[in-house]
Design an enzyme around this catalytic site. Sequence first.
Site, PDB file in Angstrom:
ATOM      1  N   VAL A   1       5.220   2.796  -0.724  1.00  0.00           N
ATOM      2  CA  VAL A   1       6.648   2.559  -0.827  1.00  0.00           C
ATOM      3  C   VAL A   1       7.348   3.840  -0.391  1.00  0.00           C
ATOM      4  CG1 VAL A   1       8.531   1.911  -2.365  1.00  0.00           C
ATOM      5  CG2 VAL A   1       6.223   1.073  -2.808  1.00  0.00           C
TER       6      VAL A   1
ATOM      7  N   ILE B   1       0.823  -1.213   0.000  1.00  0.00           N
ATOM      8  CA  ILE B   1       0.000   0.000   0.000  1.00  0.00           C
ATOM      9  C   ILE B   1       0.856   1.261   0.000  1.00  0.00           C
ATOM     10  CG2 ILE B   1      -2.108  -0.938   1.033  1.00  0.00           C
ATOM     11  CD1 ILE B   1      -1.045  -0.100   3.756  1.00  0.00           C
TER      12      ILE B   1
ATOM     13  N   GLY C   1      11.332   1.448   2.862  1.00  0.00           N
ATOM     14  CA  GLY C   1      10.969   0.144   2.307  1.00  0.00           C
ATOM     15  C   GLY C   1       9.511   0.153   1.902  1.00  0.00           C
TER      16      GLY C   1
ATOM     17  N   ASP D   1       9.746  15.510   8.695  1.00  0.00           N
ATOM     18  CA  ASP D   1       9.264  15.116   7.370  1.00  0.00           C
ATOM     19  C   ASP D   1       7.754  15.294   7.310  1.00  0.00           C
ATOM     20  OD1 ASP D   1       9.526  14.359   4.783  1.00  0.00           O
ATOM     21  OD2 ASP D   1       9.814  12.219   5.191  1.00  0.00           O
TER      22      ASP D   1
END
Length: 830
Positions: free
Chosen positions: A502, A500, A506, A618
């Site tokens: 990337v 669902i 990972g 982030d």
Amino acid sequence: MELDHLSFGFCLFLIVSSSILCDSNAFVPADNYLIDCGSSTNTTVDSRIFLADLSISWTLSTPKTILASTTENSVSSLYQTARIFTGTSSYSFPIQKQGRHFIRLYFFPFRYQSYDLTSATFTVSTQDFMLLTNFQAPNSSNAVFKEYSINITAATLTITFTPLGQSSLAFINAIEVLSVPDDLIGDFSQTLNPKGTYDGLSKAVLETIYRINMGGIKVFPSQDTLWRTWLSDRSFLKSENLAKFVNFSGAINYLPGGATRETAPDIVYSTATELQEPSTVVRPLFNLTWEFNVDKSSFMIRLHFCDIVSKAIGNLYFNVFVNGFLAVSNLDLSTLTVNTLAAPYYVDFVAAVTDDSSKIRVSIGPSTLDNVLPDGILNALEIMKMNTTSASLDGEAFSITDNQSKKKLGIILGSAFGVFFLVLLAVVLCMVLRRKEKKIKKDKSKSWLPLSNYRSSLLSSTSKLSNETTAASGQNGLGLQFPFAVLQEATNNFDENQVIGVGGFGKVYKGVLKNDTKVAVKRGNSKSQQGINEFHTEIELLSRLRHRHLVSLIGYCDENNEMILIYEYMEEGTLKSHLYGSGLPPLSWKQRLDICIGSAKGLHYLHTGSAKAIIHRDVKSANILLDENLMAKVADFGLSKTGPDLDQTHVSTAVKGSFGYLDPEYFRRQQLTEKSDVYSFGVVLLEVLCARPVIDPSRPREMVNLAEWAMKCLNKGQLEQIIDPHLAETIKSDSIKKFVETAGKCLADYGIDRPTMGDVLWSLEYAMQLQEAMPSTLELDSLHRISQLSPRVNALNNDLLEASPNAGRNDLSDLSMSSVFSQLLKSEGR
Ligand SMILES: *[C@@H]1O[C@H](CO)[C@@H](O)[C@H](O)[C@H]1NC(C)=O
Ligand SMILES: *[C@@H]1O[C@H](CO)[C@@H](O)[C@H](O)[C@H]1NC(C)=O
Ligand SMILES: *[C@@H]1O[C@H](CO)[C@@H](O)[C@H](O)[C@H]1NC(C)=O
Ligand SMILES: *[C@@H]1O[C@H](CO)[C@@H](O)[C@H](O)[C@H]1NC(C)=O
Ligand SMILES: *[C@@H]1O[C@H](CO)[C@@H](O)[C@H](O)[C@H]1NC(C)=O
Ligand SMILES: *[C@@H]1O[C@H](CO)[C@@H](O)[C@H](O)[C@H]1NC(C)=O
């Protein structure tokens, strides 16, 4: 599949209903000796029968039997008879169930024939502990009542009376020995100075000194689950005019793993004393204090809280002081009680009183957080004297430090904070239950399941597997470790079709555990040091931090060099996907505001929720996830950094983050503060407004970078150039004005000019108010108008006007991260 849901739901239903049944059952003590000493008849008090002690004379050994009685009618019938001892005498009670017991002793000295009980001096002891030394009942018309709480590990309890002095008399009017629930007193408690934990409470002999029901009336033994007496707090309040007494008529929500009806009954939690509400805009900067006279000794102080005053969760934050030490900073009951109002919560402190003034002072005071109304409550308080030697309750105070317990940190985390972690687990549980409930179309009322069951059902494989996994281990110690095999099965062996998302770290797979709980499984692919660091950062941070607007970590797996994190599954995916590029229906303005407010709350918590601010680094629309109700949660803490220490202004670090969201100041100076997150969040606000990617290379040059282009248009007053056309209909102009203004402030060039997340949150909530306000009110001076809509907003307005975002704040630097509570401590990097 559907059958599975049904049967699982049915099991839940059974467990829940049986636990409800258990709750309604009154506690039945395994040992329950009630004796009306000196009486030849049974005496019924509060519908309990105190037996004539003649009828249980087999428990007693005494050189001479003297039964005394008085005609004094002003005292309870229990006090009207006494047994008099002229030599050492003892009662022996066989103990059915080892563990904590109440021993209650009733004394009322009167004159009987030639015996003057006021002159009696004697000791009372158990076989290994001195309860009363040189005791003499005061020569007044007052009865004396003593209550002890002792962990009895012997098969027999012997209570011995030893007469002393000239008169050589001892006496007793009534005795109670009864079992109490094992979890009434845990082994661990917090210490105040230094802050830490004290273990060894389970062995301590405690004497009840004060048991107080705040805001309330006296609670009599007949109204209490353990036949305790709770006094009203009024006479202990230092300034009653600062207090407001609250009486709640709704139901008290006892949560599994938390306080029980035996901790304190509904009637006690249903009243509280609250900080008097501010009559005007003046922020009341006072503490509400209760003061208790005590002897020089060590004490266990139990504070009971239950938010019966808030209308909505997340509104009540306050500080708690014990003897001038900050005991709980910015106590947030909503978080501690899984966002349930009227749910009881208690916390224990151990404190030594060494000075001669010999007072215990408990205060509640206004929070130091921004945008929080000054408020605070206390529902009940218990003060117990602790034995300071192994033989008697009369020793000097002992120094209480946390040294002894440091080495046992693992155990402490596992048990003392057990309640806390159970509560955290319950957050997850609550979500699962809600989902299940919907499926089996049960009624909407909250249901609960014992957490131990949940925990094993989460792992519901073979018992061997759950044995391996229930022991949380590893250096992080906090998260739940999952076996790799369970995750393989949950994700269909990491099937590509289950992917669902990337990211740099990972792939993220959708997984379904055996019990049908959906999870998001993030499997790290790089064995790089950065990957490993980020993995540990995230486990550590997420295990420590819990908030309804932060994505919860369910567990992790580091078997076979794997780096796998398991999160709650967020049904509706990323905010980004709802804004553009995926063909999902556009969100309404109100939905967008709600999402922004939610994520601002999450970030605000990150920045202020612990002693050291945590900087996300982030912040972007792809890291804001939405649950099935479109509630926003901030995700992806891999890059997070603990913020500056209180005495530093920034963290120096290599620039990381996502292009388009990056704080230009951070880029220039490589110095990280919370304001870098504020900048990125400002970009998210623009994204929400414009519904386009932050970097869109397909557009003309000046339009590629959203932040640049949008700010240019906004400065020229060309809002219509950038706003998502889907919004035009529904949006109110004042609301959008506030929103745009907020985004603009977030994007200020210098961090120092940007608002804090708390300020941003407030502005967004204000934008929401404006959106929801009646149309007519918007024509007038909006700030003024809105302030009349709600007194709460009014006070907040004034706060905002008075305090510039950068005004100095009280820094409370004596807090440690290890504390159990969400210490929403302000530690602005500047
Ligand atoms: C007191 O009550 C107990 C138990 O209810 C009973 O066995 C006993 O006979 C009663 N004694 C008297 C003196 O009434
Ligand atoms: C207690 O008070 C009574 C009268 O008030 C007095 O007769 C008696 O001696 C006093 N006893 C003691 C031990 O002081
Ligand atoms: C009583 O003490 C024993 C050992 O001293 C301990 O194992 C037990 O847990 C304690 N019980 C309670 C209820 O504290
Ligand atoms: C609280 O309300 C109940 C019912 O209205 C009443 O019986 C009780 O006395 C009240 N308690 C206080 C402390 O006012
Ligand atoms: C409340 O009491 C504590 C401890 O005595 C003190 O540090 C704090 O400043 C007080 N707060 C207010 C608002 O007076
Ligand atoms: C209190 O008494 C118990 C039982 O005698 C003993 O185990 C414990 O160590 C004592 N506590 C202190 C602080 O001495």
